[in-house]
Motif scaffolding. Structure first.
Motif, mmCIF file in Angstrom:
data_model
loop_
_atom_site.group_PDB
_atom_site.id
_atom_site.type_symbol
_atom_site.label_atom_id
_atom_site.label_comp_id
_atom_site.label_asym_id
_atom_site.label_seq_id
_atom_site.Cartn_x
_atom_site.Cartn_y
_atom_site.Cartn_z
ATOM 1 N N VAL A 1 43.605 28.759 28.855
ATOM 2 C CA VAL A 1 43.046 29.070 30.179
ATOM 3 C C VAL A 1 42.126 30.286 30.080
ATOM 4 N N GLU A 2 42.534 31.271 29.291
ATOM 5 C CA GLU A 2 41.734 32.479 29.104
ATOM 6 C C GLU A 2 40.354 32.145 28.541
ATOM 7 N N ASP A 3 40.297 31.291 27.532
ATOM 8 C CA ASP A 3 39.015 30.906 26.928
ATOM 9 C C ASP A 3 38.147 30.118 27.916
ATOM 10 N N ILE A 4 38.806 29.230 28.692
ATOM 11 C CA ILE A 4 38.075 28.398 29.662
ATOM 12 C C ILE A 4 37.409 29.276 30.722
ATOM 13 N N LEU A 5 38.147 30.282 31.222
ATOM 14 C CA LEU A 5 37.602 31.150 32.270
ATOM 15 C C LEU A 5 36.624 32.182 31.698
ATOM 16 N N ALA A 6 36.780 32.507 30.411
ATOM 17 C CA ALA A 6 35.890 33.508 29.806
ATOM 18 C C ALA A 6 34.475 32.973 29.615
ATOM 19 N N THR B 1 39.874 41.842 32.734
ATOM 20 C CA THR B 1 40.132 42.268 34.116
ATOM 21 C C THR B 1 39.748 41.172 35.095
ATOM 22 N N ARG B 2 38.578 40.553 34.867
ATOM 23 C CA ARG B 2 38.085 39.512 35.780
ATOM 24 C C ARG B 2 38.955 38.256 35.718
ATOM 25 N N ILE B 3 39.453 37.894 34.541
ATOM 26 C CA ILE B 3 40.323 36.715 34.413
ATOM 27 C C ILE B 3 41.600 36.921 35.221
ATOM 28 N N ASP B 4 42.163 38.117 35.154
ATOM 29 C CA ASP B 4 43.345 38.419 35.981
ATOM 30 C C ASP B 4 43.024 38.265 37.465
ATOM 31 N N GLN B 5 41.849 38.758 37.870
ATOM 32 C CA GLN B 5 41.443 38.644 39.278
ATOM 33 C C GLN B 5 41.291 37.175 39.688
ATOM 34 N N LEU B 6 40.672 36.369 38.813
ATOM 35 C CA LEU B 6 40.456 34.946 39.121
ATOM 36 C C LEU B 6 41.790 34.212 39.250
ATOM 37 N N LEU B 7 42.730 34.489 38.355
ATOM 38 C CA LEU B 7 44.051 33.854 38.445
ATOM 39 C C LEU B 7 44.768 34.271 39.720
ATOM 40 N N MET C 1 43.246 35.065 42.488
ATOM 41 C CA MET C 1 42.522 34.413 43.594
ATOM 42 C C MET C 1 42.998 32.977 43.831
ATOM 43 N N VAL C 2 43.325 32.279 42.739
ATOM 44 C CA VAL C 2 43.761 30.881 42.896
ATOM 45 C C VAL C 2 45.296 30.761 42.866
ATOM 46 N N HIS C 3 45.968 31.919 43.016
ATOM 47 C CA HIS C 3 47.434 31.962 43.114
ATOM 48 C C HIS C 3 48.133 31.354 41.894
ATOM 49 N N LEU C 4 47.684 31.758 40.709
ATOM 50 C CA LEU C 4 48.345 31.372 39.468
ATOM 51 C C LEU C 4 48.900 32.622 38.788
ATOM 52 N N PRO C 5 50.075 32.536 38.166
ATOM 53 C CA PRO C 5 50.613 33.705 37.453
ATOM 54 C C PRO C 5 49.693 34.109 36.296
ATOM 55 N N ARG C 6 49.548 35.402 36.081
ATOM 56 C CA ARG C 6 48.660 35.876 35.020
ATOM 57 C C ARG C 6 49.109 35.447 33.628
ATOM 58 N N ASN C 7 50.405 35.219 33.463
ATOM 59 C CA ASN C 7 50.882 34.846 32.127
ATOM 60 C C ASN C 7 50.491 33.419 31.724
ATOM 61 N N LEU C 8 49.866 32.657 32.641
ATOM 62 C CA LEU C 8 49.371 31.322 32.290
ATOM 63 C C LEU C 8 48.094 31.389 31.452
ATOM 64 N N ARG C 9 47.501 32.560 31.335
ATOM 65 C CA ARG C 9 46.194 32.673 30.675
ATOM 66 C C ARG C 9 46.235 32.221 29.227
ATOM 67 N N HIS C 10 47.403 32.265 28.589
ATOM 68 C CA HIS C 10 47.509 31.895 27.173
ATOM 69 C C HIS C 10 47.883 30.425 26.977
ATOM 70 N N ARG C 11 48.126 29.710 28.066
ATOM 71 C CA ARG C 11 48.504 28.298 27.940
ATOM 72 C C ARG C 11 47.268 27.401 27.853
ATOM 73 N N ARG C 12 47.483 26.213 27.290
ATOM 74 C CA ARG C 12 46.426 25.193 27.250
ATOM 75 C C ARG C 12 46.629 24.233 28.434
ATOM 76 N N PRO C 13 45.593 23.462 28.804
ATOM 77 C CA PRO C 13 45.723 22.570 29.969
ATOM 78 C C PRO C 13 46.912 21.620 29.903
ATOM 79 N N GLY C 14 47.245 21.139 28.705
ATOM 80 C CA GLY C 14 48.361 20.210 28.573
ATOM 81 C C GLY C 14 49.708 20.798 28.938
#
Length: 551
Positions: A381-386, A402-408, A410-423
């Motif tokens: 998710v981090e790479d996709i948003l970057a 910083t911006r990725i945390d803000q985007l997550l 904004m869409v009400h997703l936990p910040r720790n999802l940033r390291h997960r893949r879509p699957g």
């Protein structure tokens, strides 16, 4: 009335990639009487399809029935051998899949596939099987029942193929039929004909049924009883009327509340003095080689004009193939228009996205229908948003984080999802990431192409609430493409109705309640309600249906 199906304390386990076993169905019990249709409803992952498949003694790869009994006509499907179960599939228990297109072999005629069950089980002669198939085609209201079997799957419409899948299931005279979300991918006008056909055949034959769905309005038309599921557990069971009118469990009430998203209401009118954000004039677009007149061989959008005011939303509705998604791709420049003007924020855009400036690309983003195919499965998710942050804003690593945390947020997703893949995400989470990627560009206009159609009712309602919230905070405008009228009415100030590539009507919901064009009237009248008597009481002008429906 005796029970045809009895499930007692059913438990199903799934094995994770790490080898850990997780219980996904947790002690479910239910009965289905002879001739009764029971609906299983709930969000994705609630266990609806898993329970339905156990009625054939089947589980998905990586799963196993770990406890309980599943009795169909007195036979325990769990205790039988695979050879014994195979003899019952198609004769005692049959299955109608969600995607008939994926279930049919494109290289074999429809008739050969429909009668295959009779050949496998040696139920009747080929001549008798063909005659029985034609009877079913007629009972399911298919056109040209005598000859439709000679066609191939690609030569019939989606609604026809779904009914042909039902004919394939019914030809072995089963006593129980499982319908796994069979109308989810269909337009509202087509859905009505399919539901009518299913209901008629099941009632006339006295066949028991299990109807898996997350659409309460569809369930209301066909089911005698409803079982509400969440997290592999039964939340509530009751007759259709009891569940719809007197739900006891909070989750059931949440499902009912999510059925009709809150209306947008009369938004403040755009200032007349300001120029519109988007104006398209006389746009023609399509596919295939350019002809002598400069137009494409197949024209999917024909001479369409529309306007989107700043801070306001435009909905585009119509059946599959009417040109909605093609129009969105044309506006975005993915499919260059053959003719017409596209003016965005006072500047005429080049027709091809490749010829637009980086800022023009940034200010107009598109969110596609299927997040599964829109998001790179190999990237986090981090790479996709970057990526848009680097491409449009040239942010360094610290600013990106910083911006990725803000985007997550904004869409009400936990910040720790940033390291997960879509699957590793649910359907709703993937669509939020899909939307966060568009927001990363800081756009003025977002084109939303059927972004809630693959989501459950509750998840879709949450996504709509999110879009409204972001619009208030960021001053966005949306073009919202859908065939779900309640969703469009919940978020849009203006609604454009398309048919056959043309704009047939524009409606302002806050001012005009009744559509004027005959096709718009047919479309609006075809939306199911939570009234169980709605389908049986529906009366539509047969001339209109013949003129505008390609079932």
């Amino acid at each position: 009335m005796t029970n045809h199906v009895e499930i007692r304390d059913l438990r199903v386990e799934a094995t994770t990639d790490s080898g850990r076993r997780v219980e996904i169905i947790k002690g479910v019990s239910l009965d289905i009487a002879e001739g009764e249709i029971v609906a299983l409803i709930g969000e994705s992952g609630s266990g609806k399809t898993t329970i339905a498949l156990t009625l054939m003694g089947h589980t998905r790869p990586g799963c196993r029935i770990s406890g309980g009994t599943v009795s169909v006509a007195g036979k325990d499907m769990v205790a039988l051998s695979e050879k014994q179960r195979a003899k019952l599939r198609g004769t005692q228990v049959a299955y109608v899949p969600q995607s008939a297109a994926a279930a049919f072999n494109p290289a074999t005629s429809i008739m050969d596939q429909v009668i295959e069950v009779t050949r496998i089980h040696q139920l009747m002669s080929p001549e008798d099987a063909r005659a029985r198939a034609i009877e079913l085609f007629r009972a399911l209201s298919l056109p040209e029942p005598e000859t439709i079997g000679s066609r191939y799957p690609h030569q019939v419409s989606g609604g026809q193929l779904q009914r042909l899948a039902a004919a394939m299931a019914l030809i072995g005279n089963p006593t129980l039929v499982i319908f796994d979300e069979p109308t989810t991918a269909l337009d509202v006008t087509t859905q009505i004909e399919v539901l009518r056909a299913f209901k008629s055949v099941m009632k006339k034959g006295g066949i028991s049924g299990v109807y898996v769905s997350h659409d309460l309005a569809v369930v209301a038309q066909i089911a005698d009883r409803i079982v509400v599921l969440k997290g592999g557990e039964t939340q509530e069971t009751g007759t259709t009327e009891e569940i719809l009118n007197n739900a006891k469990h909070p989750y059931t009430r949440q499902l009912l509340a999510a059925f009709e998203p809150k209306p947008r209401g009369a938004a403040g009118l755009a200032e007349s003095a300001t120029a519109p954000l988007l104006k398209i004039e006389d746009v023609v677009a399509g596919y295939g080689q350019r002809q002598a007149d400069g137009l494409p061989l197949v024209r999917a959008v024909e001479h369409v004009s529309l306007t989107v005011e700043k801070g306001r939303n435009l909905g585009i509705i119509g059946e599959s193939g009417c040109g909605k998604s093609t129009l969105a791709r044309t506006i975005a420049g993915i499919l260059p228009a053959a003719v017409g003007k596209i003016v965005f924020d006072g500047t005429e855009l080049r027709r091809n996205a490749r010829e637009r400036s980086r800022d023009q690309l940034r200010e107009m983003q598109i969110v596609f229908q299927y997040a599964d195919t829109a998001l790179n499965p190999a990237k986090s998710v981090e790479d996709i948003l970057a990526r848009p942050l680097v491409f449009y804003h040239r942010m360094d690593r610290q600013a990106r984080n910083t911006r990725i945390d803000q985007l997550l947020d904004m869409v009400h997703l936990p910040r720790n999802l940033r390291h997960r893949r879509p699957g590793e995400l649910s359907g709703g989470q993937k669509q939020r990431v899909n939307f966060a990627r568009a927001l990363a560009a800081d756009p003025k206009l977002i084109l939303c192409d059927e972004i809630t159609s693959a989501l459950d009712t509750v998840v879709a309602a949450a996504v709509i609430d999110l879009l409204k919230e972001l619009q208030r905070e960021l001053g966005l405008s949306y073009i919202f493409i859908s065939h779900d009228l309640s969703v469009v009415e919940a978020i849009c100030d203006e609604i454009v109705v398309m048919y056959g590539g043309r704009k047939v009507e524009e409606i302002t919901p806050s001012r005009v309640k009744a559509p004027q064009h005959p096709y718009s009237q047919l479309l609006f009248s075809s939306v199911p309600t939570l009234d169980p008597a709605w389908l049986d009481g529906l009366r539509q002008d047969p001339e209109l249906v013949r003129a505008y429906c390609r079932h």
